[in-house]
Design a protein around this motif. Structure first.
Motif, PDB file in Angstrom:
ATOM      1  N   ALA A 146      -5.531  -9.877   9.348  1.00  0.00           N
ATOM      2  CA  ALA A 146      -5.543  -8.129   9.456  1.00  0.00           C
ATOM      3  C   ALA A 146      -6.863  -7.321   8.802  1.00  0.00           C
ATOM      4  CB  ALA A 146      -4.444  -7.968   8.190  1.00  0.00           C
ATOM      5  N   ILE A 153      -3.608  -0.113   9.482  1.00  0.00           N
ATOM      6  CA  ILE A 153      -4.295  -1.519   9.079  1.00  0.00           C
ATOM      7  C   ILE A 153      -3.873  -2.035  10.560  1.00  0.00           C
ATOM      8  CG2 ILE A 153      -3.832  -1.503   6.709  1.00  0.00           C
ATOM      9  CD1 ILE A 153      -2.173  -4.138   7.452  1.00  0.00           C
ATOM     10  N   HIS A 166       5.124   2.734  14.923  1.00  0.00           N
ATOM     11  CA  HIS A 166       4.986   2.683  13.508  1.00  0.00           C
ATOM     12  C   HIS A 166       3.552   3.202  13.490  1.00  0.00           C
ATOM     13  CE1 HIS A 166       4.450   1.499   9.560  1.00  0.00           C
ATOM     14  NE2 HIS A 166       5.605   0.838   9.772  1.00  0.00           N
ATOM     15  N   ASN A 188       1.572   3.120  10.880  1.00  0.00           N
ATOM     16  CA  ASN A 188       0.359   2.607  10.049  1.00  0.00           C
ATOM     17  C   ASN A 188       0.058   1.247  10.375  1.00  0.00           C
ATOM     18  OD1 ASN A 188       2.737   4.050   7.865  1.00  0.00           O
ATOM     19  ND2 ASN A 188       0.415   4.797   7.985  1.00  0.00           N
ATOM     20  N   ILE A 189       0.731   0.814  11.566  1.00  0.00           N
ATOM     21  CA  ILE A 189       0.245  -0.519  11.690  1.00  0.00           C
ATOM     22  C   ILE A 189       0.213  -0.644  13.244  1.00  0.00           C
ATOM     23  CG2 ILE A 189       1.207  -2.922  11.890  1.00  0.00           C
ATOM     24  CD1 ILE A 189       3.191  -2.088   9.672  1.00  0.00           C
ATOM     25  N   VAL A 223      -3.793  -5.702  13.036  1.00  0.00           N
ATOM     26  CA  VAL A 223      -3.866  -7.066  13.291  1.00  0.00           C
ATOM     27  C   VAL A 223      -4.484  -7.451  14.330  1.00  0.00           C
ATOM     28  CG1 VAL A 223      -2.275  -9.100  13.283  1.00  0.00           C
ATOM     29  CG2 VAL A 223      -1.491  -7.192  11.838  1.00  0.00           C
ATOM     30  N   ASN A 281      10.157  -1.778  15.118  1.00  0.00           N
ATOM     31  CA  ASN A 281      11.000  -2.972  14.829  1.00  0.00           C
ATOM     32  C   ASN A 281      10.372  -4.129  15.647  1.00  0.00           C
ATOM     33  OD1 ASN A 281      12.845  -2.615  12.937  1.00  0.00           O
ATOM     34  ND2 ASN A 281      13.991  -1.288  14.228  1.00  0.00           N
ATOM     35  N   GLU A 282       9.078  -4.206  15.921  1.00  0.00           N
ATOM     36  CA  GLU A 282       8.643  -5.040  16.755  1.00  0.00           C
ATOM     37  C   GLU A 282       7.736  -6.111  16.260  1.00  0.00           C
ATOM     38  OE1 GLU A 282       6.258  -4.553  21.213  1.00  0.00           O
ATOM     39  OE2 GLU A 282       5.393  -3.552  19.430  1.00  0.00           O
ATOM     40  N   ASP A 283       7.941  -7.363  16.509  1.00  0.00           N
ATOM     41  CA  ASP A 283       6.956  -8.535  15.667  1.00  0.00           C
ATOM     42  C   ASP A 283       5.583  -8.234  16.147  1.00  0.00           C
ATOM     43  OD1 ASP A 283       6.997 -11.028  14.420  1.00  0.00           O
ATOM     44  OD2 ASP A 283       6.152 -11.845  16.361  1.00  0.00           O
ATOM     45  N   LEU A 284       4.719  -8.614  15.251  1.00  0.00           N
ATOM     46  CA  LEU A 284       3.253  -8.311  15.621  1.00  0.00           C
ATOM     47  C   LEU A 284       2.900  -9.063  16.961  1.00  0.00           C
ATOM     48  CD1 LEU A 284       1.936  -8.698  12.182  1.00  0.00           C
ATOM     49  CD2 LEU A 284       2.403  -6.721  13.275  1.00  0.00           C
TER      50      LEU A 284
END
Lengths: 246, 246
Positions: free
Chosen positions: A82, A110, A6, A8-9, A112, A55-58
């Motif tokens: 965040a 962004i 991803h 952006n994250i 986390v 599709n991965e949890d944080l």
DNA sequence: AATAGTTATTGTATATTTGACACAAACATG
DNA sequence: CATGTTTGTGTCAAATATACAATAACTATT
């Protein structure tokens, strides 16, 4: 698990390691070489971090990053929140580095923040393709990106949450003496504690159990070993927590 | 400020409002109508939230959303952390709604939770293009998306942080009586407090100043009004905080 | 104007918790 | 076996927390 990254994250982890002396943080070297001359353009340090998969949890992403670096699967992990300042990647070196890695430097990312706790003894193989080392907390200078802010937030949270008793156990090996536990609290809280009063309070904790075993091989009176009992902790829950230690 | 919407990052706000009786949360109605028949397909409630703009700071986005809903600019805002479960938007109604709004329902969106505190008196104009109402905390049922989880996290954090004294002042009007403050603490902490002991402790707070003014128009002995002094709070800082109230 | 109803304000005695403090016992080493 | 080092333990004084009730000040009602 989908493996596409991803854009952006991302997730960044402050990995705290305790070595019975001081708190350390696991940092990753970031060295950019000039492609033609091979000279070092810059070299600095970052927290352990990476983009998440789409599709991965944080939290899963954080665990993945921790596993890749330490080889340990079930580390204690706490989310910090965040960090989304639009300018957080706009440092000169940061832009060069993102470009080098093939990201679009102008992309908004962004991150986390998480922090992990472990005892330095637990982690043997720290080596990978990039240089990763323990740095004493007190000797950490300027980090890449906004990682100093993340570190600061992690330390702040750790200092508050360690009073809830069970956090401390994550930083110690399975069996430990009360003195080792006291030293840890002193290091984290940054102040010395009275031995007798500390023990008096600690022994009230139902989740702290004394073993039938003593320290061995030390050149002094050996102390009893203690362990954290997750069962008893779950049983007594919040009676066993908060400001038990000061 | 760039106005393009970031497809992957949103902000959701738990807006707590206190009305001297109970804690309320501002929720937004989400009603989907069938395009041809005009019948209601479903109708439920969400927290106040929206996507962030691509170059907007997370906190700025939260403030923007709060302003649009309440007309107030400087609300107290606390970040709760990121919520990034890949399945968080996969409820049946959620998918219909995202589709209706023109988002790609399969897009990954992580949201950053915030909570805001205010006194219900402060906010007059709550109306906009969508129905927005106060709901008593105790009467809130199932919300859209993962908003129950966010609400839970907010409440948990509020209950901890309100002990640090200055949070409570955000939920009261500028001038208030000690009984009003006590009632607030009782509502938030969910237990009754002894009046005399409560006052004894509260009066130790340097940042709480008694005014030369009494309550008016009440059918009983009027109480003195008090106010929070930000100056004194900044001066005494952390001496004036933490577990002053229980 | 008197009364009823309601909430504000205040202190004390007791129980509990905190904080300061020192010395003998147990091990390894040489 | 002497030395060095850390463990393990109790008491007392001070501070803090808790339980508890009677009078004062206002409005509304009659």
């Amino acid at each position: 698990m989908e493996q596409a990254i991803h854009p952006n994250i991302s997730v960044d982890c402050v990995i705290f390691g305790y070595d019975f002396e001081k708190l350390n943080v696991l940092l990753v070297e970031r060295t950019l070489l000039d492609e033609s001359s091979g000279k070092v353009v810059f070299s600095d340090l970052t927290l352990a971090g990476n983009h998440v998969f789409v599709n991965e949890d944080l939290k899963d992403a954080a665990h993945r990053i921790l596993f890749d670096l330490t080889g340990i699967k079930d580390l204690y992990l706490e989310q910090l929140g965040a960090f989304g300042d639009p300018e957080r990647l706009s440092g000169h070196n940061d832009q060069l580095w993102l470009n080098y890695l093939g990201y679009k430097p102008e992309d908004r990312v962004i991150t986390v923040g998480f922090y992990a706790l472990l005892n330095c003894e637990q982690v043997k193989i720290v080596l990978k393709d990039r240089t990763v080392k323990w740095y004493p907390l007190t000797e950490i200078g300027q980090l890449a990106y906004d990682h100093n802010r993340i570190l600061e937030a992690a330390l702040h949270d750790l200092r508050i949450k360690i009073r809830t008793a069970h956090l401390a156990f994550e930083l110690l090996p399975e069996k430990f003496t009360l003195s080792q536990l006291q030293k840890l609290m002193e290091v984290v809280l940054g102040k010395t504690l009275d031995k007798r009063n500390f023990r008096k309070r600690l022994l009230k904790l139902k989740s702290l159990v004394q073993l039938d075993e003593k320290q061995k091989g030390v050149a002094h009176k050996p102390g009893y070993l203690y362990a954290f009992s997750k069962e008893k902790y779950d049983l007594y829950d919040d009676q066993d927590t908060f400001s038990v230690i000061m």
